[in-house]
Design a protein around this motif. Sequence first.
Motif, mmCIF file in Angstrom:
data_model
loop_
_atom_site.group_PDB
_atom_site.id
_atom_site.type_symbol
_atom_site.label_atom_id
_atom_site.label_comp_id
_atom_site.label_asym_id
_atom_site.label_seq_id
_atom_site.Cartn_x
_atom_site.Cartn_y
_atom_site.Cartn_z
ATOM 1 N N ASP A 220 -12.482 -22.883 -13.843
ATOM 2 C CA ASP A 220 -12.558 -21.911 -13.090
ATOM 3 C C ASP A 220 -12.306 -20.549 -13.861
ATOM 4 O OD1 ASP A 220 -12.157 -19.994 -10.909
ATOM 5 O OD2 ASP A 220 -11.028 -21.451 -9.891
ATOM 6 N N PHE A 221 -13.279 -19.850 -14.125
ATOM 7 C CA PHE A 221 -13.398 -18.505 -14.612
ATOM 8 C C PHE A 221 -13.003 -17.395 -13.459
ATOM 9 C CE2 PHE A 221 -16.420 -20.774 -17.082
ATOM 10 C CZ PHE A 221 -15.870 -20.688 -18.149
ATOM 11 N N GLY A 222 -12.621 -17.581 -12.472
ATOM 12 C CA GLY A 222 -12.180 -16.755 -11.200
ATOM 13 C C GLY A 222 -13.377 -16.442 -10.408
ATOM 14 N N ALA A 250 -18.824 -20.789 -6.401
ATOM 15 C CA ALA A 250 -18.394 -19.468 -6.483
ATOM 16 C C ALA A 250 -17.927 -19.116 -4.960
ATOM 17 C CB ALA A 250 -19.120 -18.293 -6.948
ATOM 18 N N PRO A 251 -16.806 -18.281 -4.631
ATOM 19 C CA PRO A 251 -16.831 -17.855 -3.358
ATOM 20 C C PRO A 251 -17.465 -16.743 -2.998
ATOM 21 C CG PRO A 251 -14.742 -17.281 -4.887
ATOM 22 C CD PRO A 251 -15.775 -18.242 -5.659
ATOM 23 N N VAL A 252 -17.805 -16.332 -1.771
ATOM 24 C CA VAL A 252 -18.814 -15.202 -1.254
ATOM 25 C C VAL A 252 -18.038 -14.843 -0.131
ATOM 26 C CG1 VAL A 252 -21.031 -14.654 -0.643
ATOM 27 C CG2 VAL A 252 -20.907 -16.444 -2.138
ATOM 28 N N GLY A 253 -17.346 -13.494 -0.253
ATOM 29 C CA GLY A 253 -16.553 -13.120 0.654
ATOM 30 C C GLY A 253 -15.347 -13.840 1.018
ATOM 31 N N ALA A 254 -14.988 -13.487 2.098
ATOM 32 C CA ALA A 254 -13.452 -14.241 2.426
ATOM 33 C C ALA A 254 -13.693 -15.566 2.787
ATOM 34 C CB ALA A 254 -12.703 -13.321 3.566
ATOM 35 N N VAL A 258 -20.800 -20.552 -2.393
ATOM 36 C CA VAL A 258 -22.225 -20.915 -2.596
ATOM 37 C C VAL A 258 -21.891 -21.958 -4.147
ATOM 38 C CG1 VAL A 258 -22.387 -19.038 -4.359
ATOM 39 C CG2 VAL A 258 -24.521 -20.409 -3.441
ATOM 40 N N MET A 259 -22.806 -23.027 -4.007
ATOM 41 C CA MET A 259 -23.019 -23.801 -5.099
ATOM 42 C C MET A 259 -24.148 -24.370 -5.372
ATOM 43 S SD MET A 259 -22.486 -25.219 -1.871
ATOM 44 C CE MET A 259 -20.304 -25.378 -1.919
ATOM 45 N N THR A 283 -21.583 -22.857 2.190
ATOM 46 C CA THR A 283 -20.718 -23.306 3.114
ATOM 47 C C THR A 283 -20.140 -21.943 3.526
ATOM 48 O OG1 THR A 283 -18.919 -23.668 1.860
ATOM 49 C CG2 THR A 283 -20.232 -25.416 2.197
ATOM 50 N N TYR A 284 -19.767 -22.065 5.158
ATOM 51 C CA TYR A 284 -19.118 -20.864 5.614
ATOM 52 C C TYR A 284 -17.870 -21.319 6.583
ATOM 53 C CZ TYR A 284 -18.074 -16.403 8.004
ATOM 54 O OH TYR A 284 -17.570 -15.188 8.669
ATOM 55 N N ALA A 285 -16.770 -20.829 6.258
ATOM 56 C CA ALA A 285 -15.346 -21.656 7.042
ATOM 57 C C ALA A 285 -15.297 -20.544 8.405
ATOM 58 C CB ALA A 285 -14.212 -21.418 6.210
#
Length: 336
Positions: A220-222, A250-254, A258-259, A283-285
């Motif tokens: 995990d690079f952050g 990677a996270p996208v927004g809060a 995306v993968m 994915t979107y939570a």
Amino acid sequence: MKHTLVTAAILASFFAGNASAQSSVTVYGLLDAGFTSEHGGADGSVTKLATGVQSGSRIGFKGTEDLGNNLKANFLLENGLDVDTGANRQGALFGRKAYVGLSGGFGAVNLGLQHNPLFTALDNIDPFETGMTGASINLMSVASLRTKNSIMYETPKVNGLSAAVMYGLGEKPDSNTLGRTIDFSIDYANGPLVLTLAHDNRKDTPLNTAKVTLLGGTYDFGPAKLHAAYETDKDDAGTDFRNYMLGVSAPVGAAGSVMASYIRKDDRTNARRGGRQLAIGYTYALSKRTNLYTSYGRISNDGAGTNFVGDASSGGSVPLPGHNSSAFTAGMRLKF
């Protein structure tokens, strides 16, 4: 089927009635359904309402009893189901998992039907978590995925290190080795780095032993996480694959993530049954328990390859040798 449903209803009412009185008993589940469009099958394209696309739908019961002296008795019963039809997924009431065991300072020992350590290792390092149209298991091997009649020991984690060893009894007449499965995994997790080594050894027939070895990890690079794996898949009958995976998430927004991944299945024989898979997903939570997902995957097969994106057990179609396979999906997953 009627007996199965009646048994499930009785168990559900029993555990639900006792969950409030016994805090160690939990009823849990996951429901997953989505629209899927698959292309390239020998029977043509198929559009369907699919189930268990991101994660297998299930309902389960788990519990723990404190025996004192840091010793606990544990159990887990988990039923797999199809949301689109309501049918049992694995053809048994508790076909996903069913085990009982003890845990304490020494780790845990469980007896029954369990996921093998090889599958758990791959699931942990796959950016798609072996789900959606980018699932690594479209091209990579997890052997039997679940092992019946198994005994598994899991160590406690010490300085980031942990391990699991499983022995599956073949239970064949006049043979202590036929049908036998031996699995293990060694895991290391320290900060952003996760490494895993897993191996599966199966005595399929008197003349054939199949062996799968996986080495992989994540970092995990952050801003993003790197995923990588290398796997060998061999048997005495001549199977010889080398499988490679490289992915990123990677996270996208809060709330978004995306993968993407690239997987190469390299057939080291002259059979040319390998292929290449490229996939991307999102994915979107909506909450801690509910999320939306979408993904696209495509497999380019070698000359005799019949690898495919999708799930043949729920209506997917295997392509003709050497033909490509692709799928798009969009759906919803809810945990409870």
